[in-house]
Scaffold this motif. Sequence first.
Motif, PDB file in Angstrom:
ATOM      1  N   VAL A 205      16.753   9.108  20.173  1.00  0.00           N
ATOM      2  CA  VAL A 205      16.277   8.707  21.494  1.00  0.00           C
ATOM      3  C   VAL A 205      17.301   9.220  22.497  1.00  0.00           C
ATOM      4  CG1 VAL A 205      15.736   6.782  23.029  1.00  0.00           C
ATOM      5  CG2 VAL A 205      15.114   6.660  20.598  1.00  0.00           C
ATOM      6  N   ILE A 206      16.895  10.166  23.321  1.00  0.00           N
ATOM      7  CA  ILE A 206      17.810  10.825  24.241  1.00  0.00           C
ATOM      8  C   ILE A 206      17.684  10.169  25.611  1.00  0.00           C
ATOM      9  CG2 ILE A 206      18.457  13.029  25.281  1.00  0.00           C
ATOM     10  CD1 ILE A 206      17.138  14.400  22.869  1.00  0.00           C
ATOM     11  N   ALA A 207      18.754   9.512  26.040  1.00  0.00           N
ATOM     12  CA  ALA A 207      18.715   8.744  27.281  1.00  0.00           C
ATOM     13  C   ALA A 207      18.764   9.653  28.512  1.00  0.00           C
ATOM     14  CB  ALA A 207      19.860   7.745  27.315  1.00  0.00           C
ATOM     15  N   GLY A 216      25.126  20.848  20.243  1.00  0.00           N
ATOM     16  CA  GLY A 216      26.407  20.372  19.731  1.00  0.00           C
ATOM     17  C   GLY A 216      26.719  18.964  20.183  1.00  0.00           C
ATOM     18  N   ASN A 217      26.471  18.671  21.465  1.00  0.00           N
ATOM     19  CA  ASN A 217      26.674  17.307  21.987  1.00  0.00           C
ATOM     20  C   ASN A 217      25.806  16.304  21.245  1.00  0.00           C
ATOM     21  OD1 ASN A 217      26.743  18.709  25.315  1.00  0.00           O
ATOM     22  ND2 ASN A 217      28.482  18.253  23.993  1.00  0.00           N
ATOM     23  N   LEU A 218      24.527  16.658  21.051  1.00  0.00           N
ATOM     24  CA  LEU A 218      23.587  15.747  20.404  1.00  0.00           C
ATOM     25  C   LEU A 218      23.989  15.468  18.963  1.00  0.00           C
ATOM     26  CD1 LEU A 218      20.896  14.191  20.463  1.00  0.00           C
ATOM     27  CD2 LEU A 218      19.765  16.297  19.732  1.00  0.00           C
ATOM     28  N   LEU A 219      24.292  16.521  18.207  1.00  0.00           N
ATOM     29  CA  LEU A 219      24.619  16.345  16.792  1.00  0.00           C
ATOM     30  C   LEU A 219      25.938  15.590  16.618  1.00  0.00           C
ATOM     31  CD1 LEU A 219      23.565  19.832  15.379  1.00  0.00           C
ATOM     32  CD2 LEU A 219      22.364  17.657  15.117  1.00  0.00           C
ATOM     33  N   GLN A 220      26.909  15.842  17.472  1.00  0.00           N
ATOM     34  CA  GLN A 220      28.179  15.132  17.371  1.00  0.00           C
ATOM     35  C   GLN A 220      27.994  13.637  17.631  1.00  0.00           C
ATOM     36  OE1 GLN A 220      31.264  15.761  20.374  1.00  0.00           O
ATOM     37  NE2 GLN A 220      32.814  15.910  18.751  1.00  0.00           N
ATOM     38  N   SER A 221      27.104  13.306  18.557  1.00  0.00           N
ATOM     39  CA  SER A 221      26.871  11.892  18.856  1.00  0.00           C
ATOM     40  C   SER A 221      26.075  11.200  17.749  1.00  0.00           C
ATOM     41  CB  SER A 221      26.137  11.751  20.196  1.00  0.00           C
ATOM     42  OG  SER A 221      24.823  12.299  20.124  1.00  0.00           O
ATOM     43  N   LEU A 222      25.178  11.938  17.083  1.00  0.00           N
ATOM     44  CA  LEU A 222      24.319  11.349  16.059  1.00  0.00           C
ATOM     45  C   LEU A 222      24.963  11.323  14.687  1.00  0.00           C
ATOM     46  CD1 LEU A 222      20.891  13.037  16.939  1.00  0.00           C
ATOM     47  CD2 LEU A 222      21.495  10.648  17.322  1.00  0.00           C
ATOM     48  N   ILE A 223      25.610  12.432  14.311  1.00  0.00           N
ATOM     49  CA  ILE A 223      26.145  12.593  12.946  1.00  0.00           C
ATOM     50  C   ILE A 223      27.576  13.118  13.028  1.00  0.00           C
ATOM     51  CG2 ILE A 223      25.391  13.279  10.614  1.00  0.00           C
ATOM     52  CD1 ILE A 223      22.959  14.640  11.987  1.00  0.00           C
ATOM     53  N   ASP A 225      30.198  12.697  11.301  1.00  0.00           N
ATOM     54  CA  ASP A 225      30.824  13.096  10.029  1.00  0.00           C
ATOM     55  C   ASP A 225      30.491  14.543   9.673  1.00  0.00           C
ATOM     56  OD1 ASP A 225      31.906  10.597   9.791  1.00  0.00           O
ATOM     57  OD2 ASP A 225      30.445   9.866   8.327  1.00  0.00           O
ATOM     58  N   LEU A 226      29.285  14.972  10.008  1.00  0.00           N
ATOM     59  CA  LEU A 226      28.865  16.337   9.702  1.00  0.00           C
ATOM     60  C   LEU A 226      29.141  17.293  10.856  1.00  0.00           C
ATOM     61  CD1 LEU A 226      25.442  15.735   7.880  1.00  0.00           C
ATOM     62  CD2 LEU A 226      27.701  16.082   6.882  1.00  0.00           C
ATOM     63  N   PHE A 227      29.264  16.749  12.050  1.00  0.00           N
ATOM     64  CA  PHE A 227      29.508  17.582  13.235  1.00  0.00           C
ATOM     65  C   PHE A 227      30.648  16.984  14.057  1.00  0.00           C
ATOM     66  CE2 PHE A 227      25.140  18.248  11.928  1.00  0.00           C
ATOM     67  CZ  PHE A 227      25.066  19.639  11.875  1.00  0.00           C
ATOM     68  N   PRO A 228      31.880  17.095  13.533  1.00  0.00           N
ATOM     69  CA  PRO A 228      33.032  16.515  14.245  1.00  0.00           C
ATOM     70  C   PRO A 228      33.342  17.218  15.560  1.00  0.00           C
ATOM     71  CG  PRO A 228      33.750  17.818  12.359  1.00  0.00           C
ATOM     72  CD  PRO A 228      32.269  17.723  12.257  1.00  0.00           C
ATOM     73  N   SER A 229      32.854  18.435  15.726  1.00  0.00           N
ATOM     74  CA  SER A 229      33.076  19.191  16.956  1.00  0.00           C
ATOM     75  C   SER A 229      31.742  19.524  17.607  1.00  0.00           C
ATOM     76  CB  SER A 229      33.837  20.486  16.662  1.00  0.00           C
ATOM     77  OG  SER A 229      33.864  21.335  17.802  1.00  0.00           O
ATOM     78  N   SER A 230      31.724  19.516  18.937  1.00  0.00           N
ATOM     79  CA  SER A 230      30.522  19.925  19.662  1.00  0.00           C
ATOM     80  C   SER A 230      30.603  21.391  20.071  1.00  0.00           C
ATOM     81  CB  SER A 230      30.344  19.063  20.913  1.00  0.00           C
ATOM     82  OG  SER A 230      31.420  19.262  21.814  1.00  0.00           O
ATOM     83  N   LEU A 231      31.660  22.063  19.624  1.00  0.00           N
ATOM     84  CA  LEU A 231      31.895  23.449  20.036  1.00  0.00           C
ATOM     85  C   LEU A 231      31.772  24.448  18.894  1.00  0.00           C
ATOM     86  CD1 LEU A 231      34.983  22.874  22.378  1.00  0.00           C
ATOM     87  CD2 LEU A 231      32.575  23.082  23.027  1.00  0.00           C
ATOM     88  N   MET A 232      31.856  23.959  17.632  1.00  0.00           N
ATOM     89  CA  MET A 232      31.749  24.875  16.495  1.00  0.00           C
ATOM     90  C   MET A 232      31.292  24.102  15.265  1.00  0.00           C
ATOM     91  SD  MET A 232      35.797  25.463  15.600  1.00  0.00           S
ATOM     92  CE  MET A 232      35.405  26.509  14.204  1.00  0.00           C
ATOM     93  N   TYR A 233      30.633  24.824  14.341  1.00  0.00           N
ATOM     94  CA  TYR A 233      30.183  24.222  13.095  1.00  0.00           C
ATOM     95  C   TYR A 233      31.289  24.352  12.056  1.00  0.00           C
ATOM     96  CZ  TYR A 233      25.548  24.565  15.250  1.00  0.00           C
ATOM     97  OH  TYR A 233      24.473  24.453  16.102  1.00  0.00           O
ATOM     98  N   THR A 234      31.656  23.235  11.448  1.00  0.00           N
ATOM     99  CA  THR A 234      32.715  23.258  10.442  1.00  0.00           C
ATOM    100  C   THR A 234      32.274  22.676   9.099  1.00  0.00           C
ATOM    101  OG1 THR A 234      33.527  21.115  11.245  1.00  0.00           O
ATOM    102  CG2 THR A 234      34.547  23.100  12.169  1.00  0.00           C
ATOM    103  N   VAL A 235      31.301  21.783   9.118  1.00  0.00           N
ATOM    104  CA  VAL A 235      30.860  21.097   7.900  1.00  0.00           C
ATOM    105  C   VAL A 235      29.420  21.443   7.545  1.00  0.00           C
ATOM    106  CG1 VAL A 235      30.571  18.851   6.770  1.00  0.00           C
ATOM    107  CG2 VAL A 235      32.448  19.197   8.399  1.00  0.00           C
ATOM    108  N   ALA A 236      28.562  21.531   8.561  1.00  0.00           N
ATOM    109  CA  ALA A 236      27.135  21.744   8.307  1.00  0.00           C
ATOM    110  C   ALA A 236      26.531  22.606   9.406  1.00  0.00           C
ATOM    111  CB  ALA A 236      26.412  20.400   8.232  1.00  0.00           C
ATOM    112  N   HIS A 237      25.342  23.162   9.085  1.00  0.00           N
ATOM    113  CA  HIS A 237      24.582  23.966  10.033  1.00  0.00           C
ATOM    114  C   HIS A 237      23.254  23.281  10.340  1.00  0.00           C
ATOM    115  CE1 HIS A 237      26.619  27.996   8.751  1.00  0.00           C
ATOM    116  NE2 HIS A 237      27.120  27.567   9.896  1.00  0.00           N
ATOM    117  N   PRO A 238      22.776  23.304  11.582  1.00  0.00           N
ATOM    118  CA  PRO A 238      21.403  22.892  11.870  1.00  0.00           C
ATOM    119  C   PRO A 238      20.484  24.112  11.786  1.00  0.00           C
ATOM    120  CG  PRO A 238      22.597  23.161  13.917  1.00  0.00           C
ATOM    121  CD  PRO A 238      23.544  23.550  12.813  1.00  0.00           C
TER     122      PRO A 238
END
Length: 278
Positions: A205-207, A216-223, A225-238
Amino acid sequence: MTTSDIITRVWGGVLHVKFQLDPVLATEECPFYYATLYRNSFLHSSLADLVQFYKPHLKDPSLGETPNWWFEFEKVPLKWNLPIGLLYDLTTTDSQAEKQAWELTLRYHDYPVEYVIPIEPNTNFLKSYWINQLKEACFILNGSSKLVMNMSRTETDEFYQAAIHKESVQYETAFRRLLPSNISSLKNIPIKIYLPLSNKLIQPVIANVGRKLTLGNLLQSLIPDLFPSSLMYTVAHPVSHGVVLPIDSPVVDLYICMKSLDAFLHISIRMIQKSDLD
């Protein structure tokens, strides 16, 4: 590349599929069925042709008149209500993706009701499901499903036929009617995020919907652990439509360009392998 170019590529994406009939159902000499299917479509859209092809090879020809066929990939039942490309991205690994064709089995007995939505006989189940998804997407976008509910039967039929037959221009023309005239009026965005190694699904739900919100902002806020950075992928890819999505892409733009025929943006999360980092 323009928005129109990306949408055209999304609708044009294909998978090469090799079908085999469940040996329990087949006569001794039963051929494979090879097909090139659009990623942005449903497996059961091809079911009638597939059953017709295999009808001469069925031990019990009467099965060809019944609806409860289902598909399986390496003993995993495939959900008929998800787009083909998403099913492929969710079930295959990098090594499997290197094969020339996706190998699926057509089954009938022991329908996996605990995993796959049962199919009601004597109904156009794909169309009914698609309309319900469209209503849900419209509600998420606008806070109401009235824009879909107020469509005439002819308009709904034409919209559905455009989705099923890959008439992307006609589909986009109809879809634009579901969007508010101003992006700032969006209530939310229809997104489904599928986590790896589980059946967990996230519908965020996007306010604050706007072009400043990046993937990157969305994934970092939701997950986180899998997206510790909003600037680069280090653990997982969408991944969507087989493509790794750019982390700095505005979520609104991704939705407009990469949504599937059911008006949802489907994103599967894949863990980054060591080879990806070499």
